[in-house]
Scaffold this motif. Structure first.
Motif, mmCIF file in Angstrom:
data_model
loop_
_atom_site.group_PDB
_atom_site.id
_atom_site.type_symbol
_atom_site.label_atom_id
_atom_site.label_comp_id
_atom_site.label_asym_id
_atom_site.label_seq_id
_atom_site.Cartn_x
_atom_site.Cartn_y
_atom_site.Cartn_z
ATOM 1 N N UNK A 57 -5.124 1.699 -12.388
ATOM 2 C CA UNK A 57 -5.121 1.541 -10.924
ATOM 3 C C UNK A 57 -6.251 0.622 -10.471
ATOM 4 N N UNK A 58 -5.984 -0.145 -9.450
ATOM 5 C CA UNK A 58 -6.982 -1.044 -8.859
ATOM 6 C C UNK A 58 -7.044 -0.730 -7.371
ATOM 7 N N UNK A 182 -2.042 -18.665 -2.066
ATOM 8 C CA UNK A 182 -2.294 -17.965 -3.324
ATOM 9 C C UNK A 182 -3.643 -17.270 -3.242
ATOM 10 N N UNK A 183 -3.618 -15.954 -3.358
ATOM 11 C CA UNK A 183 -4.837 -15.151 -3.322
ATOM 12 C C UNK A 183 -5.312 -14.924 -4.752
ATOM 13 N N UNK A 184 -6.616 -15.008 -4.958
ATOM 14 C CA UNK A 184 -7.172 -14.847 -6.303
ATOM 15 C C UNK A 184 -8.274 -13.795 -6.285
ATOM 16 N N UNK A 185 -8.222 -12.934 -7.288
ATOM 17 C CA UNK A 185 -9.236 -11.895 -7.400
ATOM 18 C C UNK A 185 -9.381 -11.443 -8.840
ATOM 19 N N UNK A 228 3.980 -0.223 -3.269
ATOM 20 C CA UNK A 228 5.059 -1.154 -2.920
ATOM 21 C C UNK A 228 5.202 -1.323 -1.413
ATOM 22 N N UNK A 229 4.094 -1.160 -0.697
ATOM 23 C CA UNK A 229 4.115 -1.317 0.754
ATOM 24 C C UNK A 229 2.996 -2.262 1.165
ATOM 25 N N UNK A 230 3.352 -3.364 1.830
ATOM 26 C CA UNK A 230 2.344 -4.317 2.292
ATOM 27 C C UNK A 230 1.418 -3.662 3.309
ATOM 28 N N UNK A 231 1.977 -2.836 4.168
ATOM 29 C CA UNK A 231 1.171 -2.193 5.212
ATOM 30 C C UNK A 231 0.109 -1.278 4.619
ATOM 31 N N UNK A 232 0.484 -0.496 3.599
ATOM 32 C CA UNK A 232 -0.461 0.459 3.020
ATOM 33 C C UNK A 232 -1.381 -0.173 1.982
ATOM 34 N N UNK A 244 -8.233 -7.182 1.112
ATOM 35 C CA UNK A 244 -8.453 -6.213 0.038
ATOM 36 C C UNK A 244 -7.100 -5.600 -0.304
ATOM 37 N N UNK A 245 -6.836 -5.443 -1.616
ATOM 38 C CA UNK A 245 -5.496 -5.033 -2.048
ATOM 39 C C UNK A 245 -5.598 -3.898 -3.064
ATOM 40 N N UNK A 246 -4.682 -2.936 -2.936
ATOM 41 C CA UNK A 246 -4.517 -1.867 -3.925
ATOM 42 C C UNK A 246 -3.368 -2.235 -4.860
ATOM 43 N N UNK A 247 -3.621 -2.142 -6.166
ATOM 44 C CA UNK A 247 -2.630 -2.552 -7.160
ATOM 45 C C UNK A 247 -2.487 -1.506 -8.255
ATOM 46 N N UNK A 248 -1.390 -1.611 -8.969
ATOM 47 C CA UNK A 248 -1.182 -0.885 -10.224
ATOM 48 C C UNK A 248 -0.930 -1.936 -11.307
ATOM 49 N N UNK A 249 -1.720 -1.882 -12.379
ATOM 50 C CA UNK A 249 -1.546 -2.804 -13.497
ATOM 51 C C UNK A 249 -0.981 -2.046 -14.692
#
Length: 307
Positions: A57-58, A182-185, A228-232, A244-249
């Protein structure tokens, strides 16, 4: 003028962005040029391949900013087009802790790693500098059957370091125009996966060499928004453009373990690999060879020829 012209030929500017490799191997189909050769190499006695996976998780990873002149109360991110994740590597420092590394830790059962007087495993260099560990067990029972001896092992695969993430998004500017960016992080990865395996080991008595154990892994990543929600999952500040973004890798790992033994093999050869060198005006064709001539005639006992 002539000197400048010669320099332009030597620099040979590359116009194509990609290339096709040249192995230097050429075979004209004439079987009379094929000869038997004896080579001394490491042979794979047994090997197994595993596919492992994990989840990282990120949370609230920073992804820079959108141009502030395009941001405003009406600006927002509307769509995620693509997410790409790759390993981070610093070629100027191979020991950089941010480099993504895969470290397998293996424990054997039914065999053991050969140790030196300091209690450290004895290793021999392999292809590309890969370390190969000497292993030993009493193979007498299976030697009498003409079979290999099974050994077992458990393994922890530690993945640590950093990944580079690129996200293509669509956003609406302050003027209501839809654009792409393109966003980079970067994100830290720290996962440990476990695995069990079985391998077949050759005789340690009917050989001049001890078997060698080696292993290597590679990893790829799949990324998605956490819910899978842009809003959340995407926190976008329309005033400053900060994101700032929440991700699953998803960690996708392929590992291979091998037991190898040195052997002599007879192979059919069409000759040495040779590249066509660029001709220089001074020496012409008087450059020395890199390898001896291919021997195409077998030695015959009793031949009076001294060569």
């Amino acid at each position: 003028m002539e000197k400048d012209k010669q320099l332009s030929v030597e620099t040979m500017q590359i116009d194509e962005p990609c290339c096709i490799a040249n192995t230097g191997c050429v075979f004209d189909g004439n079987l009379s040029n094929v000869v038997g050769e004896c080579i001394f190499v490491d042979k794979v006695y047994d090997s197994v391949t595993f596919n492992l996976q994990g989840i990282q998780p990120v949370s609230k990873a920073p992804f820079g900013t959108l141009p502030t002149k395009k941001c405003g109360p009406k600006s927002r991110i509307t769509r995620v087009l693509d997410i790409r994740v790759r390993k981070a590597f610093n070629p100027n420092n191979i020991n950089d802790p941010k480099n993504l590394t895969i470290t397998p830790k293996t424990t054997l059962s039914g065999a053991q790693f050969v140790l030196d007087e300091r209690g450290k495993p004895v290793v021999v260099p392999g292809p590309a500098g890969l370390l190969q560990f000497l292993i030993f067990t009493d193979t007498t029972e299976c030697d009498q059957e003409g079979l290999g001896t099974p050994i077992f092992g458990s393994q922890e695969i530690c993945v640590s370091g950093t990944v580079i993430i690129e996200i293509d998004v669509e956003f609406i500017t302050a003027l209501g125009v839809t654009e792409t960016a393109t966003l980079r992080g970067r994100a830290a990865v720290n996962q440990t996966l476990t695995n069990f395996f079985e391998l077949c080991m050759p005789s340690v008595f009917d050989s001049a060499f001890l078997p060698q154990f080696t292993e290597f892994c590679n990893i790829s990543f799949l990324g998605r928004l956490a819910t899978q929600s842009i809003t959340r999952d995407i926190n976008f500040n329309p005033a400053t453009g900060e994101i700032f973004i929440n991700l699953i890798l998803a960690l996708c790992i392929t590992c291979e373990k091998k037991i190898k033994v040195p052997v002599q093999l007879c192979v059919l050869s069409t000759g040495f690999c040779e590249q066509e060198a660029r001709v220089r005006p001074i020496c012409g064709d008087q450059f020395p060879p890199l390898f001896p001539p291919q021997v195409s005639e077998p030695f015959v006992n009793g031949d009076t020829d001294p060569c």
